[in-house]
Design a protein around this motif. Structure first.
Motif, mmCIF file in Angstrom:
data_model
loop_
_atom_site.group_PDB
_atom_site.id
_atom_site.type_symbol
_atom_site.label_atom_id
_atom_site.label_comp_id
_atom_site.label_asym_id
_atom_site.label_seq_id
_atom_site.Cartn_x
_atom_site.Cartn_y
_atom_site.Cartn_z
ATOM 1 N N LEU A 192 23.782 46.799 27.654
ATOM 2 C CA LEU A 192 22.574 47.359 26.780
ATOM 3 C C LEU A 192 22.807 46.991 25.402
ATOM 4 N N ASP A 193 21.475 46.428 24.702
ATOM 5 C CA ASP A 193 21.527 46.410 23.224
ATOM 6 C C ASP A 193 21.176 47.807 22.604
ATOM 7 N N ALA A 194 21.939 48.513 22.153
ATOM 8 C CA ALA A 194 21.838 49.999 21.677
ATOM 9 C C ALA A 194 22.008 49.869 20.009
ATOM 10 N N GLY A 206 31.110 41.857 11.295
ATOM 11 C CA GLY A 206 29.964 41.094 11.526
ATOM 12 C C GLY A 206 28.755 41.856 11.853
ATOM 13 N N SER A 207 27.566 41.425 11.959
ATOM 14 C CA SER A 207 26.271 42.448 12.090
ATOM 15 C C SER A 207 26.033 42.619 13.578
ATOM 16 N N GLY A 208 25.019 43.309 13.822
ATOM 17 C CA GLY A 208 24.788 43.851 15.128
ATOM 18 C C GLY A 208 24.713 42.670 16.215
ATOM 19 N N THR A 209 24.017 41.662 15.598
ATOM 20 C CA THR A 209 24.178 40.469 16.594
ATOM 21 C C THR A 209 25.208 39.907 17.019
ATOM 22 N N HIS A 230 17.541 48.693 24.280
ATOM 23 C CA HIS A 230 17.270 50.258 24.536
ATOM 24 C C HIS A 230 15.961 50.548 23.537
ATOM 25 N N HIS A 231 16.129 50.352 22.168
ATOM 26 C CA HIS A 231 15.068 50.454 21.337
ATOM 27 C C HIS A 231 14.592 49.218 20.883
ATOM 28 N N GLU A 232 13.507 48.587 21.169
ATOM 29 C CA GLU A 232 13.051 46.945 21.136
ATOM 30 C C GLU A 232 12.403 47.354 19.565
HETATM 31 C C1 LIG Z 1 18.731 45.080 14.222
HETATM 32 C C2 LIG Z 1 19.004 44.909 15.408
HETATM 33 C C3 LIG Z 1 19.824 43.823 16.204
HETATM 34 C C4 LIG Z 1 21.019 43.234 15.013
HETATM 35 O O1 LIG Z 1 20.619 42.893 14.014
HETATM 36 P P1 LIG Z 1 21.752 42.551 12.733
HETATM 37 O O2 LIG Z 1 20.804 41.796 11.824
HETATM 38 O O3 LIG Z 1 22.539 41.258 13.347
HETATM 39 O O4 LIG Z 1 22.426 43.497 12.543
HETATM 40 C C5 LIG Z 1 19.969 43.615 17.438
HETATM 41 N N1 LIG Z 1 19.095 44.300 18.258
HETATM 42 C C6 LIG Z 1 18.210 45.266 17.844
HETATM 43 C C7 LIG Z 1 17.218 45.882 18.719
HETATM 44 C C8 LIG Z 1 17.987 45.735 16.458
HETATM 45 O O5 LIG Z 1 17.208 46.368 15.786
#
Ligand SMILES: *Cc1c(COP(=O)(O)O)cnc(C)c1O
Length: 364
Positions: free
Chosen positions: A167-169, A64-67, A140-142
């Motif tokens: 942390l969302d990294a 899955g993606s980062g989310t 971390h990096h917004e």
């Molecule tokens: C890209 C990103 C995500 C997750 O994005 P996906 O589209 O789900 O991969 C989450 N947090 C930050 C800070 C991001 O830059």
């Protein structure tokens, strides 16, 4: 092969030829030993991207993606019988608050405007006053503004007040410094397709080894319980659900290339060098950074769109010249554009980009 577009959006990134070629490596069954070994090797190398995390932290790979990785981290590690303090200054912090609320987890917030830094004074006041807050959650990096949040400041508060940091990294892992110990970091979430330069489809949670527990049937999700993955991926190597096999081939190659290129420090330095060239050129063209340039991550920068230029016009013009730039989000959509520095971007590509920017802003 010449590429049609250079991607300057914050992931997915422009791939190296070898990472793209890895996608066609083979057809493997995810329940055969060779894929179990690959899964374990990838997890080991993810924990090893930062020397500090290699011994005491372990990752789980998720499809899955980062989310999804962020949601898995929260499902697994955000408490149900104490509160999580969410510190937000952009889209991604606010999204994590929404996730916690969707799960009915106890939440307190310290929200700042998207263009502002995190409000550490208010954070400290909450930590001092509210003993029910056991965890702190931040980005971390917004990516909303390309601000590298002050994690040294926030992490020190987590240490001093003995609260666990989540942390969302996602858009920093692989290129920015992460101080696991000093920040009292319990877990982070990240993805294959940003600073690691893999393809989209796999993401991961990297958590302190001793925090993983037995799978929890009441945590609110089956698929997102990182404990399920930990038990199997760090046992026999298999995963509870099908991992994206070919995306794992690409991630395998991307991790090799990250290490061969000198690791996260070298990658961050490369991004910073690309970013400086772009920022200097835009400054010569009269384009201002959206937030103070010193606050930018190495990974990306945000700029103020000049009066009279619509974002779509800039986007379409640069796309025709071979570059994908990125819009601002939400209420920044008509006043901002963003340029990321991730991916396989050669110096010659940057030369062409600067020329394209010069031509666009000269004509408009
Ligand atoms: C890209 C990103 C995500 C997750 O994005 P996906 O589209 O789900 O991969 C989450 N947090 C930050 C800070 C991001 O830059």
């Amino acid at each position: 092969m010449s590429k049609k577009w250079i991607l300057l959006n914050p992931g997915p990134v422009t791939l190296t030829e070898s990472v793209r070629a890895a996608l066609t490596r083979d057809d493997w069954c995810h329940r055969e030993t060779e894929f179990a070994s690959l899964t374990q090797s990838i997890n080991e190398r993810i924990a090893g991207v930062y020397e500090e995390s290699s011994a005491n932290y372990a990752s789980v790979l998720l499809t899955g993606s980062g989310t999804l990785a962020v949601e898995s981290m929260l499902t697994t590690f955000a408490p149900r019988d104490s509160k999580t303090l969410v510190v937000t200054n952009g889209v991604y912090g606010e999204r994590m608050e929404a996730m916690l609320r969707a799960k009915g987890r106890p939440v307190v917030t310290v929200n700042s405007a998207w263009e502002a830094p995190m409000d550490l004074e208010s954070v400290e006041a909450v930590l001092r006053a509210d003993q029910e807050v056991s965890h702190v959650l931040a980005v971390h990096h917004e990516t909303t503004t390309a601000r590298l949040n002050d994690l040294d400041g926030l992490g020190k508060l987590c240490r001093d007040y003995d609260r666990a940091l989540l942390l969302d990294a996602v858009s920093s892992f692989g290129a920015e410094r992460i101080s696991f110990d000093d920040w009292n970091l319990a877990a982070l979430a990240a993805t294959a397709n940003k600073c690691i330069h893999g393809v989209p489809g796999l993401s991961f949670v990297l958590a302190r080894r001793d925090l993983y527990a037995e799978p929890d049937p009441t945590c609110g999700s089956v698929y997102l319980d990182a404990n399920r993955y930990f038990r199997t991926q760090h046992g026999d190597g298999y995963s509870p659900f099908t991992l994206s096999v070919q995306v794992a081939f690409a991630l395998d190659t991307a991790l090799d290339e990250l290490a061969a290129g000198g690791g996260w420090k070298a990658r961050g330095a490369r991004y910073a060098a690309v970013g400086k060239r772009v920022r200097d050129e835009l400054a010569r063209l009269g384009i201002e950074p959206f937030i103070p340039a010193d606050d930018f991550s190495a990974v990306m920068a945000s700029y103020r769109l000049p009066e009279g230029i619509a974002y779509e016009q800039m986007h379409d013009d640069l796309k025709a010249r071979g570059f994908i730039v990125y819009a601002g989000q939400g209420h920044f959509s008509s006043s901002m554009f963003r340029i990321a520095h991730m991916g396989a971007i050669a110096d010659a590509d940057v030369d062409r980009l600067l020329a394209a920017l010069r031509e666009f802003f000269a004509d408009n």
